[in-house]
Scaffold this active site. Structure first.
Site, PDB file in Angstrom:
ATOM      1  N   GLU A   6       0.827  -1.205   0.000  1.00 37.79           N
ATOM      2  CA  GLU A   6       0.000   0.000   0.000  1.00 37.79           C
ATOM      3  C   GLU A   6       0.864   1.259   0.000  1.00 37.79           C
ATOM      4  O   GLU A   6       1.977   1.264   0.533  1.00 37.79           O
ATOM      5  CB  GLU A   6      -0.879   0.014   1.248  1.00 37.79           C
ATOM      6  CG  GLU A   6      -1.768  -1.207   1.331  1.00 37.79           C
ATOM      7  CD  GLU A   6      -2.527  -1.294   2.645  1.00 37.79           C
ATOM      8  OE1 GLU A   6      -3.276  -2.256   2.815  1.00 37.79           O
ATOM      9  OE2 GLU A   6      -2.354  -0.406   3.506  1.00 37.79           O
TER      10      GLU A   6
ATOM     11  N   CYS B  52      -1.527   2.106   7.617  1.00 32.93           N
ATOM     12  CA  CYS B  52      -0.911   1.039   6.841  1.00 32.93           C
ATOM     13  C   CYS B  52      -1.487  -0.322   7.197  1.00 32.93           C
ATOM     14  O   CYS B  52      -1.770  -0.629   8.333  1.00 32.93           O
ATOM     15  CB  CYS B  52       0.600   1.069   6.981  1.00 32.93           C
ATOM     16  SG  CYS B  52       1.288   0.137   8.318  1.00 32.93           S
TER      17      CYS B  52
END
Ligand code: SF4
Length: 349
Positions: free
Chosen positions: A93, A334
């Site tokens: 990501e 995250c």
């Protein structure tokens, strides 16, 4: 020859056996890859200054791999979260963070998953799969920049993974990102966030890089920190504090301490006093971050609790900032996108 994983000196060295082209040729190729974001080797090799032999060798041997955008989510506050899939396997990501309506900072991942298993972090729950290669970190920035309506001026290695456990590749990625002929991001605008990998911090200090480090502390009470961040059992707080002292002394600047605030867990008077005792005599600044835990196990502090904690922290006589945790509805913290499919407007890849 993966052109996206080579710093400029490495590229020049790799071109040497192809007939020792002049240094300007390596610079042209480097700029084509990282500043112009060439999509195919053909676009790199056809600059008039590139000799035919080099061009043919590049076409035969060089590669320009790309991450695939699997998903994008845009939040109302302008944060955009990207989920990438790598041809080497695994998903990572990145987050595009708007700053002052004039530029973007990109938060990138350095590993697929993470071995450090911080208890409040979704990436920690995914476990560790592998280190990212240099190009996979750089390409997160190139992909975000390619569709950005403002310039990308900063990069923070605060996404999935502990960058100092992927030291050489992360540093090479930063070296490429800051090169003026490439993405041209100032070294001062590149930050590595570490959960406290002491050997990595010491090596970083020895090598004298121009980037910044941010140190995730989250509690200065060892038992509490160990429960939240198991890395405390390997590199206990006193060792980490000494490494931070060296960093601040060598850099002649305040060390940035990141403190993830959790309701009813680490925001009391005793927590502020423990921070003061641990960092006595070290110039620090404190970045307060509200925890984001999609499981609901850990909650962010109430506004009153956070304000009280800020007041308690005045005993440190250090600058305190509250970091805006944007993109909450898209799971910008995250690991949340990969681990959870909740919320957010899903845009076509
Ligand atoms: S907070 Fe950072 S170091 Fe801790 S588990 Fe998550 S990614 Fe790893």
């Amino acid at each position: 020859m993966n052109l996206k994983s080579l710093s400029l000196p490495e590229l020049a060295a790799a071109l040497e056996p192809l007939g020792a082209p002049p240094p300007a040729v390596a610079l042209k190729i480097f700029a084509a890859v990282f500043a112009r974001n060439a999509r195919a080797v053909e676009e790199v090799g056809f600059a008039p200054q590139v000799p035919r032999a080099v061009r043919e060798a590049l076409l035969a041997r060089a590669s320009l791999p790309r991450l695939e955008v699997v998903e994008r989510r845009r939040a109302a506050d302008g944060f955009v979260k990207y989920l990438f899939e790598s041809p080497l396997g695994g998903r990572v990501e990145a987050v595009r963070i708007p700053l002052f309506d004039e530029k973007y900072v990109v938060c990138v991942s350095s590993q697929v998953g993470c071995a450090l298993a911080c208890d409040f972090c979704m990436t920690g729950k995914l476990g560790f799969s592998r280190n990212l290669e240099t190009w996979e970190m750089v390409d997160q920035v190139l992909a975000v920049r390619a569709e950005a309506d403002r310039p990308v001026r900063g990069v923070v290695f605060m996404g999935m993974g502990e960058p100092l456990l992927n030291y050489a590749e992360s540093i090479r990625a930063a070296q490429i990102l800051r090169h003026p002929a490439g993405p041209a991001i100032s070294g001062k605008a590149i930050t590595f966030s570490t959960a406290g990998h002491v050997p990595g911090i010491r090596r970083y200090v020895r090598e004298g890089h121009p980037y910044r480090l941010a140190f995730s502390i989250t509690s200065a009470i060892p038992e509490k920190r160990a429960a939240l961040m198991p890395v405390e059992r390997t590199y206990p707080l006193p060792e980490l504090v000494e490494a931070i002292r060296e960093y601040a002394a060598v850099r002649h600047q305040r060390a940035m301490l990141a403190y993830v605030c959790i309701r009813g867990v680490n925001t009391g008077r005793e927590d502020a006093q423990a921070l003061k005792r641990a960092f006595e005599g070290i110039p620090v600044k404190i970045d307060l971050i509200e925890v984001t835990d999609p499981t609901g196990r850990y909650l962010p502090p109430t506004p009153e609790e956070l304000s009280r904690f800020r007041d308690e922290l005045q005993i440190l006589r250090a600058p305190i900032a509250r970091r805006y945790s944007g993109g909450k509805e898209i799971g910008a913290a995250c690991g949340t996108l990969e681990a959870s499919a909740r919320g957010g407007e899903v845009l076509a890849p």
